[in-house]
Design an enzyme around this catalytic site. Structure first.
Site, PDB file in Angstrom:
ATOM      1  N   LYS A 140       0.840  -1.198   0.000  1.00 47.81           N
ATOM      2  CA  LYS A 140       0.000   0.000   0.000  1.00 47.81           C
ATOM      3  C   LYS A 140       0.885   1.263   0.000  1.00 47.81           C
ATOM      4  CE  LYS A 140      -4.152  -1.784  -0.004  1.00 47.81           C
ATOM      5  NZ  LYS A 140      -3.963  -3.175  -0.427  1.00 47.81           N
TER       6      LYS A 140
HETATM    7  C1  LIG Z   1     -10.339  -2.259  -1.474  1.00 50.04           C
HETATM    8  C2  LIG Z   1      -9.726  -3.076  -0.381  1.00 50.04           C
HETATM    9  N1  LIG Z   1     -10.365  -3.180   0.774  1.00 50.04           N
HETATM   10  C3  LIG Z   1      -9.862  -3.878   1.806  1.00 50.04           C
HETATM   11  C4  LIG Z   1      -8.653  -4.510   1.709  1.00 50.04           C
HETATM   12  C5  LIG Z   1      -8.127  -5.295   2.862  1.00 50.04           C
HETATM   13  O1  LIG Z   1      -6.961  -4.733   3.390  1.00 50.04           O
HETATM   14  P1  LIG Z   1      -6.079  -5.543   4.431  1.00 50.04           P
HETATM   15  O2  LIG Z   1      -5.232  -6.476   3.651  1.00 50.04           O
HETATM   16  O3  LIG Z   1      -5.273  -4.479   5.133  1.00 50.04           O
HETATM   17  O4  LIG Z   1      -7.009  -6.232   5.357  1.00 50.04           O
HETATM   18  C6  LIG Z   1      -7.930  -4.440   0.513  1.00 50.04           C
HETATM   19  C7  LIG Z   1      -6.642  -5.120   0.391  1.00 50.04           C
HETATM   20  O5  LIG Z   1      -5.923  -5.047  -0.546  1.00 50.04           O
HETATM   21  C8  LIG Z   1      -8.479  -3.699  -0.565  1.00 50.04           C
HETATM   22  O6  LIG Z   1      -7.833  -3.614  -1.733  1.00 50.04           O
END
Ligand SMILES: Cc1ncc(COP(=O)(O)O)c(C=O)c1O
Length: 409
Positions: free
Chosen positions: A207
């Site tokens: 990210k």
């Molecule tokens: C749009 C979106 N929402 C939620 C998430 C979930 O993030 P995390 O991996 O920090 O739980 C991601 C992960 O890439 C994502 O792209």
């Protein structure tokens, strides 16, 4: 931005590497990489030496700094955006019998968490120029059971929040933003984090700001924040993390069956350095995107998404949309051919309604999502990260244009 090459394809072998030609690049360029430097390493070493390696002062400080950057009164560092979304729904009191509207154009966890709280996900289609939740479809999907909206800021471009917030106000809905891609983005001058009721960020490895794995929830509602704090650490009193410290107490009470979603100080220490570096990361991402855009301006087969007026885009992803009617190959072959040219790619996203678990869910039939169905077979995410050089963008553009010309219909 330095000048673009006058002839992008000068010296490039027109034969794709897949067909025995010379690849555009000698070394593989991954689609995403984190930027971790000496400062991050030093920050982790200091936490290791401090003796306090799990949630503590660094995680508290990181939550505060995320809130500051995103224009919210409170910030809670958590171990993922998924955990943040889950806690947000529970803190907002969403549960069985409630409907939650979100976009099919997202990562599965946005929708999984709605099921985890026993609520019903209602998926809607997206806008063709941003692939963000379409407010007109949201308006049509409202029922007396609708309790919350989860707009997703795809790729770092904020969803069209004004009409969504207006609908939410009218109907008394909670707005929880999935800002996994959108740290630092702005919508008509307002930072993402200051718009809805709760905003959730991801600090996953690739990210725009990373803690390895990590997330945060921000809100300007003090009560929601306190509930989220308690829920995120087993449902025990809000300073639970301090119970082994000199200033803490052994006594605690479980007031609600909570979760284990806290971020470690080891991770938060990385995040604090990353937030310091964020302005430099952001500027670099913006410059790299401007260079891609200049390269693709005259390529009709390479469609792109837009940045709408009044938006500061976080530029987490750089997706292009192939015009398959102008090409003799499909997206799968195009991705394979790019791999041959030593360019890494991915596809963001496989729409949620296409996954086996969701496919058979009533209301999730392909025909209900014409925009997503049109975009999905055409979308290719190209490499974008601050460690890339302008010459890397030139190479990716060379590979894409080489293939678009070679396979022109
Ligand atoms: C749009 C979106 N929402 C939620 C998430 C979930 O993030 P995390 O991996 O920090 O739980 C991601 C992960 O890439 C994502 O792209």
């Amino acid at each position: 931005m330095s000048a673009l090459p006058t002839d992008l394809l000068a010296g490039v072998d027109p034969v794709p590497a897949l067909e025995g030609g010379r690849p555009v690049r000698e070394r593989f360029l991954p689609v995403a990489l984190p930027s971790i430097g000496e400062r991050e390493k030093q920050a982790v070493a200091e936490v290791l030496e401090s003796g306090w390696i799990t949630t503590g002062p660094k995680a508290i400080e990181f939550g505060r700094r995320v809130a500051e950057l995103s224009g919210a009164a409170h910030g809670l560092a958590l171990n993922s955006c998924t955990g943040a979304l889950h806690v947000a729904l529970v803190a907002a009191g969403i549960g069985p019998g409630d409907e939650v509207i979100t976009s099919t154009w997202t990562f599965c966890s946005t929708v999984n968490v709605i099921l985890h709280v026993g609520a019903t996900p209602v998926l809607v289609d997206v806008e063709p120029d941003t692939l963000n939740l379409d407010p007109a479809h949201v308006a049509r999907a409202l029922t007396p059971r609708t309790r919350a909206l989860i707009p997703v800021h795809f790729g770092g471009h904020p969803a069209d929040m004004d009409p969504l917030l207006a609908l939410a106000r009218e109907r008394g809905l909670v707005v929880i933003e999935d800002a996994a891609h959108a740290i630092g983005a702005r919508y008509h001058g307002r930072p993402v984090g200051s718009l809805g009721d709760i905003t959730c960020f991801s600090f996953y490895a690739i990210k725009n700001v990373t803690t390895g794995e990590g997330g945060a929830l921000v809100t300007s509602d003090g009560e929601l924040f306190e509930r989220a704090q308690v829920l995120s650490l087993h449902g025990i009193s809000k300073d639970a993390w301090k119970r082994y410290a000199a200033s803490g107490s052994w006594y605690y009470e479980v007031t609600v069956p909570g979760f284990k979603y806290n971020l470690t100080d080891l991770a938060a220490a990385i995040g604090l350095v990353q937030l310091d570096r964020w302005p430099e990361f952001h500027a670099k991402r913006r410059d790299l995107v401007a260079r891609y855009e200049a390269h693709f301006a005259g390529e009709p087969a390479i469609g792109r998404l837009v940045t709408r007026p009044g938006v500061e885009h976080a530029h987490h992803l750089y997706p292009v949309l192939l015009d398959l009617e102008r090409l003799t190959i499909d997206r799968a072959r195009f991705l394979e051919a790019l791999r041959g040219e030593n360019v890494g790619t991915t596809v963001n996203f496989i729409p949620v309604h296409r996954h086996p678990f969701y496919r058979d869910h009533p209301g999730f039939e392909d025909a209900r999502f014409p925009v997503a169905e049109n975009a999905y077979p055409r979308l290719v995410t190209l490499p974008l990260y601050p460690r890339m050089e302008e010459s890397d963008v030139d190479d990716v553009a060379r590979a894409v244009v080489k293939l678009a010309r070679r396979y022109r219909r």
